[in-house]
Design an enzyme around this catalytic site. Structure first.
Site, mmCIF file in Angstrom:
data_model
loop_
_atom_site.group_PDB
_atom_site.id
_atom_site.type_symbol
_atom_site.label_atom_id
_atom_site.label_comp_id
_atom_site.label_asym_id
_atom_site.label_seq_id
_atom_site.Cartn_x
_atom_site.Cartn_y
_atom_site.Cartn_z
ATOM 1 N N HIS A 49 -0.735 5.050 7.037
ATOM 2 C CA HIS A 49 -0.323 5.292 5.398
ATOM 3 C C HIS A 49 0.507 6.732 5.375
ATOM 4 C CE1 HIS A 49 -2.384 1.820 5.728
ATOM 5 N NE2 HIS A 49 -1.758 1.058 4.559
ATOM 6 N N GLY A 68 -1.895 -4.449 0.353
ATOM 7 C CA GLY A 68 -2.181 -5.608 1.475
ATOM 8 C C GLY A 68 -1.072 -6.964 1.637
ATOM 9 N N ASN A 94 4.100 -5.437 5.889
ATOM 10 C CA ASN A 94 2.576 -6.460 5.822
ATOM 11 C C ASN A 94 2.927 -8.082 6.312
ATOM 12 O OD1 ASN A 94 0.150 -4.655 5.291
ATOM 13 N ND2 ASN A 94 0.849 -5.188 3.275
ATOM 14 N N SER A 105 0.478 -1.478 0.394
ATOM 15 C CA SER A 105 -0.011 -0.310 0.312
ATOM 16 C C SER A 105 0.918 1.433 -0.096
ATOM 17 C CB SER A 105 -1.076 -0.325 1.479
ATOM 18 O OG SER A 105 -0.039 -0.429 2.778
ATOM 19 N N ASP A 133 -5.578 6.950 10.146
ATOM 20 C CA ASP A 133 -5.151 5.702 10.397
ATOM 21 C C ASP A 133 -4.276 5.813 11.002
ATOM 22 O OD1 ASP A 133 -3.251 5.724 8.329
ATOM 23 O OD2 ASP A 133 -4.561 3.422 7.036
#
Length: 209
Positions: free
Chosen positions: A186, A70, A99, A33, A183
């Site tokens: 990111h 992801g 991840n 991402s 969040d």
């Protein structure tokens, strides 16, 4: 023309050899991402900004963004052969691993996957740039150090250049919260030029070889 697939941006391949560089094919960025423009406008991520910088500096190299939100190193490893066959890149930028850590996957597996991706890329005739990541302190001092060192050990063993920390100047900035999306994971659009500046010095060396 820009084609999107699985959160990544795919640009047409320019087979022309860039003048003044060693490239004979595109720059393939295989990532997660952080490369796939998660949560930000299309065309504003660091990979898209890389294409703009190459054009500004009159380096006729094309960038293929194979980032998928992801994705793990296992996913990248399985996707890589088809990408190498399709695009025949001169340079492969590997931006994966975060991840794996978020999912609690074994570092030994992540290291093995990254090593195999480097070797696959070289066997296909591409030069490789490995992009490292770091985990926040709440993962524990031992784990964060081992995770950081993993990228350096792969780069050293395989003799490829390394960007130690993609989020340098973002995650560790005094105003870090202003550089992340809500969040807090990111980077936002404002942070993307910083990410590119972290990658650019090592990538520029590869373009000149």
């Amino acid at each position: 023309m820009v084609l999107t697939l699985g959160g990544g941006t795919f640009r047409p391949v320019n087979a022309q050899k860039p003048k003044g560089t060693g490239a004979t094919g595109p720059i393939l960025v295989i990532g997660d991402s952080l490369s796939a423009e998660y949560g930000i406008r299309r065309g504003s991520g660091w990979v898209a900004l890389l294409q703009e910088r190459l054009q500004t500096q009159k380096v006729p190299a094309t960038v293929v963004n194979a980032g998928i939100s992801g994705d793990t190193t296992s996913g990248g490893r399985s996707r890589l052969p088809a990408l190498l066959s399709q695009h025949k890149p001169a340079i492969v930028v590997i931006e994966l691993g975060a991840n794996d850590a978020l999912r609690g996957l074994p570092l030994t597996m992540t290291r093995e996957n990254l090593t195999d991706m480097v070797r696959q890329s070289r066997q296909a005739g591409a030069r490789v740039l490995l992009v490292g990541m770091e985990m926040p302190p709440n993962y524990g001092a031992r784990y964060t150090q081992e995770f950081r060192d993993m990228f350096a050990s792969v780069a050293k063993a395989e003799k490829v250049p390394l960007v130690p920390f993609l989020l340098r100047g973002v995650a560790d900035a005094p105003d870090a919260l202003s550089l992340f999306q809500s969040d807090r994971i990111h980077p936002n659009e404002k942070a993307q030029p910083i990410l590119l500046d972290n990658v650019w010095p090592e990538l520029r060396k590869l373009l000149q070889t």
